[in-house]
Design a protein around this motif. Structure first.
Motif, PDB file in Angstrom:
ATOM      1  N   THR A   1       0.840  -1.183   0.000  1.00 44.28           N
ATOM      2  CA  THR A   1       0.000   0.000   0.000  1.00 44.28           C
ATOM      3  C   THR A   1       0.878   1.237   0.000  1.00 44.28           C
ATOM      4  O   THR A   1       2.084   1.169   0.258  1.00 44.28           O
ATOM      5  CB  THR A   1      -0.905   0.023   1.246  1.00 44.28           C
ATOM      6  N   PHE A   2       0.261   2.357  -0.272  1.00 47.78           N
ATOM      7  CA  PHE A   2       0.990   3.612  -0.267  1.00 47.78           C
ATOM      8  C   PHE A   2       1.485   3.946   1.136  1.00 47.78           C
ATOM      9  O   PHE A   2       2.583   4.466   1.313  1.00 47.78           O
ATOM     10  CB  PHE A   2       0.098   4.741  -0.802  1.00 47.78           C
ATOM     11  N   GLY A   3       0.697   3.608   2.154  1.00 47.65           N
ATOM     12  CA  GLY A   3       1.099   3.845   3.534  1.00 47.65           C
ATOM     13  C   GLY A   3       2.348   3.066   3.908  1.00 47.65           C
ATOM     14  O   GLY A   3       3.221   3.569   4.614  1.00 47.65           O
ATOM     15  N   PHE A   4       2.446   1.814   3.435  1.00 48.89           N
ATOM     16  CA  PHE A   4       3.623   1.000   3.702  1.00 48.89           C
ATOM     17  C   PHE A   4       4.866   1.626   3.084  1.00 48.89           C
ATOM     18  O   PHE A   4       5.913   1.723   3.721  1.00 48.89           O
ATOM     19  CB  PHE A   4       3.411  -0.417   3.163  1.00 48.89           C
ATOM     20  N   ILE A   5       4.741   2.081   1.849  1.00 49.80           N
ATOM     21  CA  ILE A   5       5.873   2.711   1.165  1.00 49.80           C
ATOM     22  C   ILE A   5       6.282   3.985   1.895  1.00 49.80           C
ATOM     23  O   ILE A   5       7.480   4.251   2.087  1.00 49.80           O
ATOM     24  CB  ILE A   5       5.518   3.021  -0.309  1.00 49.80           C
ATOM     25  N   MET A   6       5.318   4.770   2.343  1.00 44.87           N
ATOM     26  CA  MET A   6       5.635   6.011   3.057  1.00 44.87           C
ATOM     27  C   MET A   6       6.297   5.727   4.408  1.00 44.87           C
ATOM     28  O   MET A   6       7.211   6.446   4.815  1.00 44.87           O
ATOM     29  CB  MET A   6       4.375   6.858   3.248  1.00 44.87           C
ATOM     30  N   GLU A   7       5.851   4.682   5.103  1.00 39.17           N
ATOM     31  CA  GLU A   7       6.486   4.332   6.375  1.00 39.17           C
ATOM     32  C   GLU A   7       7.933   3.928   6.167  1.00 39.17           C
ATOM     33  O   GLU A   7       8.814   4.343   6.935  1.00 39.17           O
ATOM     34  CB  GLU A   7       5.720   3.198   7.052  1.00 39.17           C
ATOM     35  N   ILE A   8       8.205   3.138   5.152  1.00 39.89           N
ATOM     36  CA  ILE A   8       9.579   2.725   4.862  1.00 39.89           C
ATOM     37  C   ILE A   8      10.413   3.935   4.455  1.00 39.89           C
ATOM     38  O   ILE A   8      11.561   4.082   4.887  1.00 39.89           O
ATOM     39  CB  ILE A   8       9.595   1.636   3.761  1.00 39.89           C
TER      40      ILE A   8
ATOM     41  N   ALA B   1      13.651   2.987  13.945  1.00 34.53           N
ATOM     42  CA  ALA B   1      13.427   1.608  14.386  1.00 34.53           C
ATOM     43  C   ALA B   1      11.945   1.377  14.670  1.00 34.53           C
ATOM     44  O   ALA B   1      11.389   0.330  14.326  1.00 34.53           O
ATOM     45  CB  ALA B   1      14.264   1.318  15.624  1.00 34.53           C
ATOM     46  N   TYR B   2      11.303   2.369  15.298  1.00 36.52           N
ATOM     47  CA  TYR B   2       9.868   2.258  15.558  1.00 36.52           C
ATOM     48  C   TYR B   2       9.082   2.187  14.249  1.00 36.52           C
ATOM     49  O   TYR B   2       8.150   1.374  14.108  1.00 36.52           O
ATOM     50  CB  TYR B   2       9.396   3.447  16.400  1.00 36.52           C
ATOM     51  N   MET B   3       9.445   3.006  13.271  1.00 39.24           N
ATOM     52  CA  MET B   3       8.723   3.007  11.994  1.00 39.24           C
ATOM     53  C   MET B   3       8.919   1.689  11.239  1.00 39.24           C
ATOM     54  O   MET B   3       7.983   1.183  10.612  1.00 39.24           O
ATOM     55  CB  MET B   3       9.170   4.186  11.128  1.00 39.24           C
ATOM     56  N   PHE B   4      10.139   1.128  11.288  1.00 39.48           N
ATOM     57  CA  PHE B   4      10.370  -0.159  10.624  1.00 39.48           C
ATOM     58  C   PHE B   4       9.562  -1.271  11.288  1.00 39.48           C
ATOM     59  O   PHE B   4       8.961  -2.100  10.602  1.00 39.48           O
ATOM     60  CB  PHE B   4      11.857  -0.530  10.634  1.00 39.48           C
ATOM     61  N   THR B   5       9.534  -1.305  12.627  1.00 37.22           N
ATOM     62  CA  THR B   5       8.760  -2.351  13.294  1.00 37.22           C
ATOM     63  C   THR B   5       7.269  -2.166  13.051  1.00 37.22           C
ATOM     64  O   THR B   5       6.529  -3.146  12.956  1.00 37.22           O
ATOM     65  CB  THR B   5       9.033  -2.374  14.806  1.00 37.22           C
TER      66      THR B   5
ATOM     67  N   LYS C   1      -2.398   7.779  14.546  1.00 33.39           N
ATOM     68  CA  LYS C   1      -1.486   8.843  14.103  1.00 33.39           C
ATOM     69  C   LYS C   1      -0.931   9.633  15.288  1.00 33.39           C
ATOM     70  O   LYS C   1       0.218  10.037  15.280  1.00 33.39           O
ATOM     71  CB  LYS C   1      -2.207   9.794  13.146  1.00 33.39           C
ATOM     72  N   SER C   2      -1.750   9.812  16.314  1.00 29.07           N
ATOM     73  CA  SER C   2      -1.268  10.554  17.476  1.00 29.07           C
ATOM     74  C   SER C   2      -0.208   9.760  18.238  1.00 29.07           C
ATOM     75  O   SER C   2       0.721  10.337  18.786  1.00 29.07           O
ATOM     76  CB  SER C   2      -2.430  10.909  18.400  1.00 29.07           C
ATOM     77  N   GLN C   3      -0.313   8.428  18.244  1.00 29.76           N
ATOM     78  CA  GLN C   3       0.712   7.620  18.894  1.00 29.76           C
ATOM     79  C   GLN C   3       2.019   7.657  18.119  1.00 29.76           C
ATOM     80  O   GLN C   3       3.093   7.616  18.711  1.00 29.76           O
ATOM     81  CB  GLN C   3       0.221   6.185  19.056  1.00 29.76           C
ATOM     82  N   ILE C   4       1.940   7.739  16.801  1.00 30.35           N
ATOM     83  CA  ILE C   4       3.158   7.878  15.994  1.00 30.35           C
ATOM     84  C   ILE C   4       3.820   9.209  16.295  1.00 30.35           C
ATOM     85  O   ILE C   4       5.044   9.290  16.455  1.00 30.35           O
ATOM     86  CB  ILE C   4       2.830   7.748  14.493  1.00 30.35           C
ATOM     87  N   PHE C   5       3.031  10.260  16.397  1.00 33.47           N
ATOM     88  CA  PHE C   5       3.581  11.576  16.716  1.00 33.47           C
ATOM     89  C   PHE C   5       4.203  11.578  18.107  1.00 33.47           C
ATOM     90  O   PHE C   5       5.269  12.159  18.314  1.00 33.47           O
ATOM     91  CB  PHE C   5       2.483  12.648  16.616  1.00 33.47           C
ATOM     92  N   MET C   6       3.574  10.915  19.061  1.00 38.18           N
ATOM     93  CA  MET C   6       4.137  10.836  20.414  1.00 38.18           C
ATOM     94  C   MET C   6       5.429  10.027  20.425  1.00 38.18           C
ATOM     95  O   MET C   6       6.353  10.347  21.175  1.00 38.18           O
ATOM     96  CB  MET C   6       3.116  10.233  21.383  1.00 38.18           C
ATOM     97  N   ALA C   7       5.524   8.987  19.597  1.00 37.45           N
ATOM     98  CA  ALA C   7       6.773   8.228  19.492  1.00 37.45           C
ATOM     99  C   ALA C   7       7.876   9.106  18.907  1.00 37.45           C
ATOM    100  O   ALA C   7       9.035   9.020  19.324  1.00 37.45           O
ATOM    101  CB  ALA C   7       6.565   6.988  18.632  1.00 37.45           C
ATOM    102  N   PHE C   8       7.513   9.962  17.953  1.00 36.76           N
ATOM    103  CA  PHE C   8       8.477  10.903  17.373  1.00 36.76           C
ATOM    104  C   PHE C   8       8.997  11.854  18.441  1.00 36.76           C
ATOM    105  O   PHE C   8      10.207  12.049  18.584  1.00 36.76           O
ATOM    106  CB  PHE C   8       7.801  11.673  16.232  1.00 36.76           C
ATOM    107  N   ILE C   9       8.090  12.442  19.208  1.00 38.82           N
ATOM    108  CA  ILE C   9       8.474  13.376  20.268  1.00 38.82           C
ATOM    109  C   ILE C   9       9.327  12.662  21.320  1.00 38.82           C
ATOM    110  O   ILE C   9      10.371  13.169  21.745  1.00 38.82           O
ATOM    111  CB  ILE C   9       7.221  14.003  20.920  1.00 38.82           C
TER     112      ILE C   9
END
Length: 113
Positions: free
Chosen positions: A26-33, A62-66, A79-87
């Motif tokens: 999917t496009f989301g998978f490509i964007m995450e990678i 590492a979080y994005m790859f997993t 999406k908010s949990q991804i942003f919190m992982a970034f922070i």
């Protein structure tokens, strides 16, 4: 730059093949990678320059790859949990920088020349 162009060509081919059902991408998978690779490169570049803030980039990649490969069932994160992982990853990197470097000057609005 050639490696990035090869990645884009391969991503385009895989996305095109996924339209016909040959590959389940999917496009989301490509964007995450893509974002995981960008943050990993940024983290390594910062660590080579002896800047511990790069640890934050490596942690987030590492979080994005997993999450992309669904290794520890992170795919259900919002999406908010991804942003919190970034922070959180960059807070860890900044904390490491402040612990191990004695003279840390934070200049947000000053021009560095």
């Amino acid at each position: 730059m050639k490696a990035f162009s090869v990645f884009l060509v391969l991503a385009g081919i895989l996305l095109f093949l996924s339209l016909f059902g040959f590959v389940n991408m999917t496009f989301g998978f490509i964007m995450e990678i893509l974002f995981a690779m960008l943050f990993a490169v940024e983290g390594v570049r910062e660590l080579i320059g002896k800047n511990f803030v790069g640890i934050g980039g490596l942690l987030f990649s590492a979080y994005m790859f997993t999450r992309a490969f669904d290794l520890f069932s992170f795919s259900s994160t919002s999406k908010s949990q991804i942003f919190m992982a970034f922070i959180a990853s960059y807070l860890i990197g900044i904390g490491m920088q402040m612990l191990f470097r004695k003279n840390v000057k934070v200049k947000f609005w000053e021009n560095e020349r």
